[in-house]
Write an enzyme that holds these catalytic residues in place. Structure first.
Site, PDB file in Angstrom:
ATOM      1  N   CYS A  45      -2.036 -62.352 -33.890  1.00 31.18           N
ATOM      2  CA  CYS A  45      -3.068 -61.744 -33.025  1.00 31.18           C
ATOM      3  C   CYS A  45      -2.646 -61.776 -31.563  1.00 31.18           C
ATOM      4  O   CYS A  45      -2.826 -60.808 -30.830  1.00 31.18           O
ATOM      5  CB  CYS A  45      -4.398 -62.494 -33.135  1.00 31.18           C
ATOM      6  SG  CYS A  45      -4.877 -62.965 -34.793  1.00 31.18           S
ATOM      7  N   ASP A  46      -2.113 -62.895 -31.109  1.00 29.60           N
ATOM      8  CA  ASP A  46      -1.964 -63.108 -29.668  1.00 29.60           C
ATOM      9  C   ASP A  46      -0.523 -63.212 -29.169  1.00 29.60           C
ATOM     10  O   ASP A  46      -0.304 -63.265 -27.955  1.00 29.60           O
ATOM     11  CB  ASP A  46      -2.719 -64.395 -29.268  1.00 29.60           C
ATOM     12  CG  ASP A  46      -4.212 -64.268 -29.571  1.00 29.60           C
ATOM     13  OD1 ASP A  46      -4.737 -63.154 -29.404  1.00 29.60           O
ATOM     14  OD2 ASP A  46      -4.836 -65.257 -29.980  1.00 29.60           O
ATOM     15  N   CYS A  51      -3.539 -68.042 -33.691  1.00 31.49           N
ATOM     16  CA  CYS A  51      -3.061 -66.873 -34.452  1.00 31.49           C
ATOM     17  C   CYS A  51      -1.946 -66.162 -33.697  1.00 31.49           C
ATOM     18  O   CYS A  51      -2.199 -65.401 -32.759  1.00 31.49           O
ATOM     19  CB  CYS A  51      -4.228 -65.922 -34.730  1.00 31.49           C
ATOM     20  SG  CYS A  51      -3.732 -64.458 -35.645  1.00 31.49           S
TER      21      CYS A  51
END
Ligand code: NDP
Length: 316
Positions: free
Chosen positions: A140-141, A137
């Site tokens: 997300c990261d 992701c």
């Protein structure tokens, strides 16, 4: 057989949010967590994009907070996975869900929040370094790789979107495409092709993610020539698709060709009265904890309204 007003299957952000709303509406929800209590977020490390945590939070700790909040209002959280369903087609009879192939619960309403799972390449090194530079992701990261070099695998719309996102943060993004063409739409393809710091390597696959404790590089090979090389990188993103956890509902609930449950947008209603869906199991596009939580809220409100309308009809 135990009978409940509201049965929730799955314990990610969608399931817990549905539980919080359902419990506060006096529906006394019973939740079965599935095999991975807390869902996909328990596989991540730092979460920095969920509102309300100004200093960030570890994924597993965040899911503990969700659980505590759901239990505070009386949600009965149980470990177990749904192994079969017997839904009443028109909602006139209670729905039945069997857990662990042994316990059957009947319910006036069922909220499905079984989530989706990212697909992985299946390499040992990918598994070992998951959460230590390997991620599925970018939204997300990606932030953790600011001003660093990363590699992304995939050639669909998600891979293109994530490569573009990463290109804004990282100094260089190397995109590994296993065939000599993209699967993504032309517009998305052109976007990555026209981004200066994205390098596309066609006919290229991953041999190994390098590094002991954190990603240090990626060994790749050209599947036409067999030539191998190492790309220096601190992040390795896999964007080769997701699989919604819906095998259980095949032939029972309407779903798209990939298996995502279809809902009557903007509601969470599935094709069966009293059965609702929320979170990644019905969302192939956004797939964020916060969007999943939002749809969990919708599902609980829909369940509450469905029960209220049913009671009114009986009284009339
Ligand atoms: P897709 O299934 O569309 O694409 C998966 C990609 O991963 C393919 O290019 C595939 O390669 C590649 N792949 C699969 N397995 C491997 C492997 N083992 N090694 C290397 N590469 C691999 O998934 P997406 O998540 O990209 O998209 C899912 C759906 O969501 C699509 O319908 C897409 O259009 C849609 N979507 C739309 C968006 C938008 O409109 N903004 C954004 C994101 C998704 P190959 O091509 O060789 O099979």
């Amino acid at each position: 057989m135990e009978h409940v007003k509201c049965l929730i299957i799955g314990s990610g952000p969608a399931g817990y949010t549905a539980a919080i709303y359902a419990a506060r509406a006096d529906l006394s929800p019973v939740m079965y967590t599935g095999m991975e209590p807390g869902g996909q977020l328990t596989q991540t490390t730092e979460v920095e994009n969920y509102p309300g945590y100004p200093d960030g939070v570890q994924g597993p700790a965040m899911m503990e907070d969700f659980k505590k909040q759901a239990e505070r209002f009386g949600t009965d959280v149980r470990f177990g996975y749904a192994s079969s369903v017997n839904f009443s087609k028109d909602g006139s009879e209670p729905h039945q869900v069997t857990f662990d192939e042994s316990v059957t619960v009947s319910a006036d309403t069922v909220i499905i929040s079984t989530g989706a799972s990212a697909k992985w390449l299946g390499l040992e090194s990918e598994k070992r370094l998951n959460g230590h530079g390997v991620s599925a992701c970018a939204v997300c990261d990606g932030f953790f790789f600011k001003n660093q070099e990363v590699v992304i695998v995939g050639a669909g719309d998600t891979a293109c979107e994530e490569a573009s996102y990463l290109a804004k943060l990282c100094t260089k993004v190397t995109m590994l495409v296993r065939r000599e063409e993209f699967r993504a739409s032309k517009a998305m393809q052109h976007r990555v092709e026209n981004t200066k710091n994205i390098e596309i390597l066609y006919n290229t696959e991953t041999k190994e993610v390098l590094g002991e404790k954190a990603v240090e590089g990626v060994k790749v090979f050209n599947n036409q020539t067999g030539e191998e090389k190492v790309i220096p990188a601190t992040g390795f993103f896999v964007a080769i698709g997701h699989k919604p956890n819906t095998d259980l509902f095949k032939g029972v609930l309407p779903m798209d060709e990939v298996g995502y449950l279809k809902v009557e947008e903007p509601s969470s209603r599935t094709g069966i009265p009293g059965v609702f869906a929320s979170g990644d199991v019905m969302d192939s596009i956004y797939r964020q904890a916060v969007t999943a939580a939002g749809t969990g809220c919708r599902a609980a409100l829909d369940a509450e309204r469905y029960l209220a309308a049913k009671e009114t009809a009986v009284e009339a």
